[in-house]
Structure formats: C-alpha cells, structure tokens
Design an enzyme around this catalytic site. Structure first.
Site, PDB file in Angstrom:
ATOM      1  N   PHE A  80       9.066 -56.638  11.092  1.00  0.00           N
ATOM      2  CA  PHE A  80       8.700 -55.527  12.031  1.00  0.00           C
ATOM      3  C   PHE A  80       7.395 -54.886  11.498  1.00  0.00           C
ATOM      4  O   PHE A  80       7.336 -54.781  10.507  1.00  0.00           O
ATOM      5  CB  PHE A  80       9.822 -54.712  12.541  1.00  0.00           C
ATOM      6  CG  PHE A  80       9.949 -53.535  11.553  1.00  0.00           C
ATOM      7  CD1 PHE A  80      10.771 -53.516  10.300  1.00  0.00           C
ATOM      8  CD2 PHE A  80       9.502 -52.242  11.858  1.00  0.00           C
ATOM      9  CE1 PHE A  80      10.938 -52.485   9.419  1.00  0.00           C
ATOM     10  CE2 PHE A  80       9.623 -51.090  11.054  1.00  0.00           C
ATOM     11  CZ  PHE A  80      10.258 -51.466   9.794  1.00  0.00           C
TER      12      PHE A  80
ATOM     13  N   ARG B  17      24.645 -49.737 -28.750  1.00  0.00           N
ATOM     14  CA  ARG B  17      23.600 -49.246 -29.697  1.00  0.00           C
ATOM     15  C   ARG B  17      24.026 -48.163 -30.602  1.00  0.00           C
ATOM     16  O   ARG B  17      24.514 -47.005 -29.978  1.00  0.00           O
ATOM     17  CB  ARG B  17      22.355 -48.709 -28.593  1.00  0.00           C
ATOM     18  CG  ARG B  17      21.102 -48.122 -29.406  1.00  0.00           C
ATOM     19  CD  ARG B  17      20.310 -49.178 -30.036  1.00  0.00           C
ATOM     20  NE  ARG B  17      19.076 -48.944 -30.674  1.00  0.00           N
ATOM     21  CZ  ARG B  17      18.416 -49.581 -31.527  1.00  0.00           C
ATOM     22  NH1 ARG B  17      18.646 -51.011 -31.586  1.00  0.00           N
ATOM     23  NH2 ARG B  17      17.097 -49.094 -32.066  1.00  0.00           N
TER      24      ARG B  17
ATOM     25  N   HIS C 277      18.028 -46.702 -22.833  1.00  0.00           N
ATOM     26  CA  HIS C 277      17.488 -48.154 -23.543  1.00  0.00           C
ATOM     27  C   HIS C 277      16.404 -47.880 -24.582  1.00  0.00           C
ATOM     28  O   HIS C 277      16.061 -48.866 -25.145  1.00  0.00           O
ATOM     29  CB  HIS C 277      16.890 -48.944 -22.574  1.00  0.00           C
ATOM     30  CG  HIS C 277      18.101 -49.603 -21.529  1.00  0.00           C
ATOM     31  ND1 HIS C 277      18.722 -49.092 -20.648  1.00  0.00           N
ATOM     32  CD2 HIS C 277      18.380 -50.904 -21.595  1.00  0.00           C
ATOM     33  CE1 HIS C 277      19.576 -49.873 -19.983  1.00  0.00           C
ATOM     34  NE2 HIS C 277      19.409 -51.226 -20.734  1.00  0.00           N
ATOM     35  N   GLY C 278      15.874 -46.812 -24.821  1.00  0.00           N
ATOM     36  CA  GLY C 278      14.981 -46.417 -25.736  1.00  0.00           C
ATOM     37  C   GLY C 278      13.728 -47.165 -25.657  1.00  0.00           C
ATOM     38  O   GLY C 278      13.330 -47.531 -24.507  1.00  0.00           O
ATOM     39  N   GLY C 279      13.041 -47.785 -26.728  1.00  0.00           N
ATOM     40  CA  GLY C 279      11.887 -48.555 -26.654  1.00  0.00           C
ATOM     41  C   GLY C 279      12.328 -49.757 -25.982  1.00  0.00           C
ATOM     42  O   GLY C 279      11.163 -50.341 -25.339  1.00  0.00           O
TER      43      GLY C 279
ATOM     44  N   GLU D 280      10.530 -46.899   5.016  1.00  0.00           N
ATOM     45  CA  GLU D 280      11.261 -46.328   6.210  1.00  0.00           C
ATOM     46  C   GLU D 280      11.104 -44.770   6.367  1.00  0.00           C
ATOM     47  O   GLU D 280      12.159 -44.055   6.816  1.00  0.00           O
ATOM     48  CB  GLU D 280      12.884 -46.622   6.440  1.00  0.00           C
ATOM     49  CG  GLU D 280      13.518 -47.737   6.109  1.00  0.00           C
ATOM     50  CD  GLU D 280      13.084 -49.055   6.906  1.00  0.00           C
ATOM     51  OE1 GLU D 280      11.840 -48.832   7.437  1.00  0.00           O
ATOM     52  OE2 GLU D 280      13.377 -50.141   6.957  1.00  0.00           O
TER      53      GLU D 280
ATOM     54  N   THR E  30       8.718 -41.527   4.102  1.00  0.00           N
ATOM     55  CA  THR E  30       8.820 -40.825   2.921  1.00  0.00           C
ATOM     56  C   THR E  30       9.762 -39.641   2.859  1.00  0.00           C
ATOM     57  O   THR E  30      10.301 -39.398   3.977  1.00  0.00           O
ATOM     58  CB  THR E  30       7.434 -40.503   2.643  1.00  0.00           C
ATOM     59  OG1 THR E  30       7.103 -39.039   3.589  1.00  0.00           O
ATOM     60  CG2 THR E  30       6.167 -41.280   2.674  1.00  0.00           C
TER      61      THR E  30
ATOM     62  N   GLU F 225       9.194 -36.451   2.420  1.00  0.00           N
ATOM     63  CA  GLU F 225       8.690 -35.796   3.159  1.00  0.00           C
ATOM     64  C   GLU F 225       8.996 -35.772   4.758  1.00  0.00           C
ATOM     65  O   GLU F 225       9.361 -34.904   5.464  1.00  0.00           O
ATOM     66  CB  GLU F 225       7.029 -35.334   2.867  1.00  0.00           C
ATOM     67  CG  GLU F 225       6.652 -35.132   1.944  1.00  0.00           C
ATOM     68  CD  GLU F 225       6.830 -36.044   0.459  1.00  0.00           C
ATOM     69  OE1 GLU F 225       6.693 -37.077   0.984  1.00  0.00           O
ATOM     70  OE2 GLU F 225       6.879 -35.517  -0.647  1.00  0.00           O
TER      71      GLU F 225
HETATM   72  C1  FAD Z   1       6.231 -52.641  -0.092  1.00  0.00           C
HETATM   73  C2  FAD Z   1       5.951 -51.916   1.134  1.00  0.00           C
HETATM   74  C3  FAD Z   1       6.748 -52.435   2.332  1.00  0.00           C
HETATM   75  C4  FAD Z   1       6.437 -51.887   3.634  1.00  0.00           C
HETATM   76  N1  FAD Z   1       7.123 -52.864   4.781  1.00  0.00           N
HETATM   77  C5  FAD Z   1       6.608 -52.176   5.968  1.00  0.00           C
HETATM   78  C6  FAD Z   1       7.041 -53.037   7.197  1.00  0.00           C
HETATM   79  O1  FAD Z   1       7.745 -53.880   6.962  1.00  0.00           O
HETATM   80  N2  FAD Z   1       6.781 -52.594   8.377  1.00  0.00           N
HETATM   81  C7  FAD Z   1       6.033 -51.241   8.415  1.00  0.00           C
HETATM   82  O2  FAD Z   1       5.723 -50.951   9.689  1.00  0.00           O
HETATM   83  N3  FAD Z   1       5.736 -50.598   7.566  1.00  0.00           N
HETATM   84  C8  FAD Z   1       6.163 -51.086   6.364  1.00  0.00           C
HETATM   85  N4  FAD Z   1       5.448 -50.143   5.163  1.00  0.00           N
HETATM   86  C9  FAD Z   1       4.732 -49.205   5.259  1.00  0.00           C
HETATM   87  C10 FAD Z   1       5.758 -47.702   5.029  1.00  0.00           C
HETATM   88  O3  FAD Z   1       6.401 -47.336   6.148  1.00  0.00           O
HETATM   89  C11 FAD Z   1       4.572 -46.544   4.791  1.00  0.00           C
HETATM   90  O4  FAD Z   1       3.711 -46.843   3.860  1.00  0.00           O
HETATM   91  C12 FAD Z   1       5.202 -45.359   5.033  1.00  0.00           C
HETATM   92  O5  FAD Z   1       5.755 -45.090   6.143  1.00  0.00           O
HETATM   93  C13 FAD Z   1       4.295 -44.226   4.510  1.00  0.00           C
HETATM   94  O6  FAD Z   1       3.284 -44.226   5.202  1.00  0.00           O
HETATM   95  P1  FAD Z   1       1.566 -43.996   4.331  1.00  0.00           P
HETATM   96  O7  FAD Z   1       1.735 -45.268   3.374  1.00  0.00           O
HETATM   97  O8  FAD Z   1       0.433 -44.452   5.633  1.00  0.00           O
HETATM   98  O9  FAD Z   1       1.446 -43.002   3.946  1.00  0.00           O
HETATM   99  P2  FAD Z   1       0.952 -41.471   4.786  1.00  0.00           P
HETATM  100  O10 FAD Z   1       1.499 -41.432   5.975  1.00  0.00           O
HETATM  101  O11 FAD Z   1      -0.515 -41.586   4.613  1.00  0.00           O
HETATM  102  O12 FAD Z   1       1.657 -40.471   3.673  1.00  0.00           O
HETATM  103  C14 FAD Z   1       0.792 -40.183   2.444  1.00  0.00           C
HETATM  104  C15 FAD Z   1       1.448 -38.874   1.672  1.00  0.00           C
HETATM  105  O13 FAD Z   1       1.389 -37.963   2.737  1.00  0.00           O
HETATM  106  C16 FAD Z   1       2.844 -37.250   3.071  1.00  0.00           C
HETATM  107  N5  FAD Z   1       2.778 -36.801   4.445  1.00  0.00           N
HETATM  108  C17 FAD Z   1       2.163 -37.366   5.519  1.00  0.00           C
HETATM  109  N6  FAD Z   1       2.416 -36.797   6.677  1.00  0.00           N
HETATM  110  C18 FAD Z   1       3.082 -35.650   6.168  1.00  0.00           C
HETATM  111  C19 FAD Z   1       3.594 -34.361   7.065  1.00  0.00           C
HETATM  112  N7  FAD Z   1       3.642 -34.308   8.333  1.00  0.00           N
HETATM  113  N8  FAD Z   1       4.153 -33.509   6.039  1.00  0.00           N
HETATM  114  C20 FAD Z   1       4.205 -33.513   5.008  1.00  0.00           C
HETATM  115  N9  FAD Z   1       3.815 -34.709   3.979  1.00  0.00           N
HETATM  116  C21 FAD Z   1       3.172 -35.600   4.645  1.00  0.00           C
HETATM  117  C22 FAD Z   1       3.638 -38.506   2.645  1.00  0.00           C
HETATM  118  O14 FAD Z   1       4.798 -37.981   2.438  1.00  0.00           O
HETATM  119  C23 FAD Z   1       3.060 -39.105   1.477  1.00  0.00           C
HETATM  120  O15 FAD Z   1       3.474 -38.499   0.735  1.00  0.00           O
HETATM  121  C24 FAD Z   1       5.756 -50.794   3.867  1.00  0.00           C
HETATM  122  C25 FAD Z   1       5.218 -50.033   2.586  1.00  0.00           C
HETATM  123  C26 FAD Z   1       5.383 -50.835   1.291  1.00  0.00           C
HETATM  124  C27 FAD Z   1       4.773 -49.905   0.212  1.00  0.00           C
END
Ligand code: FAD
Length: 397
Positions: A127, A281, A351-353, A376, A378, A380
């Site tokens: 997705f 250990r 686990h130390g070093g 899914e 952050t 925040e």
């Molecule tokens: C390994 C990996 C797999 C992923 N797989 C999928 C996937 O299958 N499908 C998909 O659609 N996405 C996927 N993602 C994306 C993921 O859902 C996003 O990275 C995540 O939602 C954060 O969005 P961003 O990276 O754009 O960060 P941003 O939205 O740019 O946020 C940057 C920082 O600002 C903070 N922030 C942003 N807005 C606010 C606010 N209003 N108030 C306070 N703080 C805020 C955030 O918490 C964060 O600390 C994946 C990401 C990774 C790393």
C-alpha cells in the site's frame, strides 16, 4: 517465553495457530534471520513456509478461501514472527492491510477478483500513501489521477513502499480533485495491478530498485513512479471517488496494532537474549544478573514487555468487538514502539562490547527497533491522534 506476554482467554484454534507459528519461528526463522539480514537477502523459503501455513489468508473471510481469523489472532502471530525477524512480519503486513481494505471497502467484484488469490498468497499486496515530500501530512498528496474515457491516467511519485517490488497489487492513494473543500475529500484509492520486479514493470509504471536501509533488510522497500500509467475506472476501491482517505486510514488503524505487535515481538526477543546473557557472563566473581543494577534492568525490561503486550491485545480485542479503537490503537503503537527502543537499548548495554558485534543478534534488533517509531505514523502523530480523541471525549459541556 514461559511467563511474559501471555494472553488469557484464547480459543483452542488461536492457541493451535500460535503454537504452530512459534515452532516455525524457532526452527525456520531465528536460526537463519541474522545471516539473511546481513546479506539483505529476501527470505523466499520462509515466505513459502508462511504461504503453506495459510498465513497470507489468516484474516481473509472463509467465503473467500481465508481462515477468517480475528485481528487479535493476526497480531499475536505477528508478535511471534517479529520475535524471529521483523522483516518477515513486514512481508505479510502490507498484504494484510490491503486485504482488510478490500474486505471492508471493496465492491463485490473486487472481493471476488482479489481475495481468493490473496488468501493463497498468489496475489500479494502493498500500500502506498507516502511521497518524497510527505508522510505524516497525507492530505497533501500530489500524485494525480485524471479520468480519460473508461480509464484514469496517473502521474506522480510515491515513496517508501514496503513490498513495492515483490507485490502484485498496490493500493495507491492519489488526488482526483473532487472539488471538495477539505483536501482529504479529494483523494481516491486505486487498486493498481503490476508484475513482480523492478524497472518499468508496466507502461508508465516504474519501480526503481530497493532503497538501502539501516535495518528492516531482506524485505524490499521502494519508490513507485507513475508516468501516464493507465488504470481502468473499475479499480477504484469501492467504486466511488473521493473516499480514499477514510479507506486508507481504516487500513492504517489496524496496521497500528500490527506495528505495536511487531514492537512487542522485538522487545520479547531482546529480553530473552538479555536474560540469557546476564546469567552466562560473569564479572567481579559472579554472573552479571546478580549485580543489582543488571537485575533491575531485567525487571524494568520485563515490565515494559508485559505492559506493551497488554495494551496491544486490548486494542486488538476492541477492534474485534466492533468498538471504536482509534485512541487505543494509537496508544498501543506509541507505547509498544517507544518501549521497544528502550528495551533493545538496555539489552544491548547488558551485552557489553559483544552487543556491538554483528555476531550477536541484539545488533540486528538495535537497527530494527527505530523503524517502529516511524512506520504507520510517528510517535508525534500518535500523540496527535490520542489527544484529539481524548479532547473530544472529555469536552467541557
Ligand atoms: C522502512 C520504511 C517503510 C515504509 N513503508 C511504507 C509503506 O509501505 N507505505 C507508505 O505509504 N509509507 C511507508 N513508509 C513511510 C512512513 O509511513 C513515513 O516515513 C512516516 O509516516 C513519516 O513520514 P515522513 O517520513 O514524511 O516524515 P515527516 O512527516 O516529514 O515528519 C518528520 C518529523 O516531523 C514530525 N512531524 C510531522 N508533522 C508533525 C506535526 N503536525 N506535529 C508534530 N510533529 C510533526 C514527525 O513526527 C517527524 O519526527 C515507510 C517508511 C519507512 C522508513
């Protein structure tokens, strides 16, 4: 795990499924995970084993060939799998979300067409909401679909697709400009069919190679570029434009329980490794587990494992009973992922070093845990969802 993360009140079927999965994890995942992860190798044999066990159809209704199991069963299975290797749970997670969205929002034709093949693991789901310029701010999506006769033409770039190369059906959220005032009402979800692979996999649909990540290796994470890619109008999820945001958020909400479950699985494993190492250990004439500082770390880690597990189970059970669970799934995801980062860090210190050596499993868990703070939504964003829900509930009258 003899004592921690037990779940009361499971049916015999749930217990049987979990016991089968646990045996599979102990025999087929844990012994191979670190080597596969270090080589960034796709775990094909493990995926084939999961297919044989019917895990791709675990929550798909029986009438479509699945096992029709609950979110709780799914979450407990995911917890076990992530205890073995988080990347393997990533292989089924996006599939589970897409199957959930089709089951609950698809047209009858879409259910008949996709769910039986998804239950077998022959059609595999990914997705896509995120784009290079946005993740949290989903309503700001720029990728656009414009109607042209019976088709829609999609242009734009999507980012961070877990299983982007290995899936064959991607639920993509794009802008369709419905003329609605609220930006999120102008979004539509398309079911985009594609072959497995990289490069221009279909006319105007490009999946560049795998993104090189800190952890969560083995499973592919990709970009997806649309350059005039045509999709028939009947691929709109549910057949109606403008409802994509709500459909995706429903998928992400169950996905949050799944991420919480993954965090629980990693925490359980980090605790298992720490409690074993601490008894082997010795320093200053006794096993380090007998130094109170280390024993207390173990006590705190185990308490966090238990608390996260209980909140994750509570959120899954609420959903299964048909209750609203947005606040609880956010809370479970928040606490489980934050605790997971803390528990893996403490296990690493115990686990130390050696914890810094690639020979020890904790090194891998340390690189996996941070992803759960982001995926899914952050921490925040979870706090935003939780506080919004609570302020509505506790509004001054
Ligand atoms: C390994 C990996 C797999 C992923 N797989 C999928 C996937 O299958 N499908 C998909 O659609 N996405 C996927 N993602 C994306 C993921 O859902 C996003 O990275 C995540 O939602 C954060 O969005 P961003 O990276 O754009 O960060 P941003 O939205 O740019 O946020 C940057 C920082 O600002 C903070 N922030 C942003 N807005 C606010 C606010 N209003 N108030 C306070 N703080 C805020 C955030 O918490 C964060 O600390 C994946 C990401 C990774 C790393």
């Amino acid at each position: 795990m003899a004592r921690l993360a037990q779940t009361a009140g499971l049916t015999e079927i749930q217990q049987e499924i979990l016991s089968t999965v646990k045996t599979f994890v102990d025999k087929e995942i844990i012994p191979h995970a670190t080597a596969l992860e270090h080589a960034d190798t796709y775990p094909q044999d493990i995926v084939d084993g999961m297919k044989e066990m019917g895990l791709f159809g675990l929550t798909i209704p029986e009438e479509f060939g699945g096992l029709g199991e609950s979110l709780l069963t799914y979450a407990l299975v995911v917890e076990q799998i992530a205890r073995g290797w988080m990347s393997v749970s990533g292989v089924i997670n996006t599939h589970f979300i897409v199957a959930h969205m089709i089951t609950h929002h698809g047209t009858d034709e879409q259910k008949q067409k996709y769910l039986p093949q998804m239950a077998l693991g022959e059609t595999r789901g990914s997705f896509s909401m995120s784009e290079p310029d946005l993740g949290s701010d989903v309503a700001a999506i720029k990728t656009k679909a414009v109607q042209d006769g019976d088709d829609f033409v999609i242009d734009g770039a999507k980012m961070w697709l877990t299983n982007g190369g290995t899936s064959t059906l991607t639920a993509v959220l794009v802008k369709t400009d419905e003329g609605a005032e609220k930006p999120y009402q102008n979004l539509t979800c398309f079911l985009v069919e594609k072959p497995v692979g990289y490069g221009e996999v279909a006319p105007g649909l490009i999946v560049p190679g795998k993104i090189d990540k800190m952890g969560y290796k083995g499973v592919d994470t990709t970009e997806m570029v649309f350059k005039g890619h045509r999709v028939p109008a009947d691929r709109i999820l549910g057949g109606k434009r403008g409802g994509g945001f709500a459909q995706m958020m429903d998928g992400v909400e169950v996905g949050r329980v799944n991420v919480a479950a993954r965090a629980c699985g990693i925490s359980i494993r980090a605790f298992e490794l720490a409690v074993e190492y601490a008894q082997q250990r010795s320093t200053f004439g006794k096993p380090i587990a007998q130094h109170q500082a280390i024993a207390f770390k173990l006590a705190e880690m185990a308490t966090k494992v238990e608390a996260a597990h209980l909140m994750m189970v509570n959120a899954a059970r609420l959903k299964d009973s048909g209750e609203r669970f947005d606040v609880e799934s956010g809370m479970a995801k928040l606490i489980a992922s934050e605790y997971c980062a803390e528990v893996t860090q403490e296990s690493f210190r115990i686990h130390g070093g050696y914890g810094y050596s690639k020979e020890y499993e904790i090194e891998r868990l340390m690189r996996e845990a941070p992803f759960l703070l982001i995926g899914e939504g952050t921490s925040e964003i979870q706090k935003t969802i939780i506080s919004r829900g609570l302020l509505k509930e506790y509004k001054l009258r």
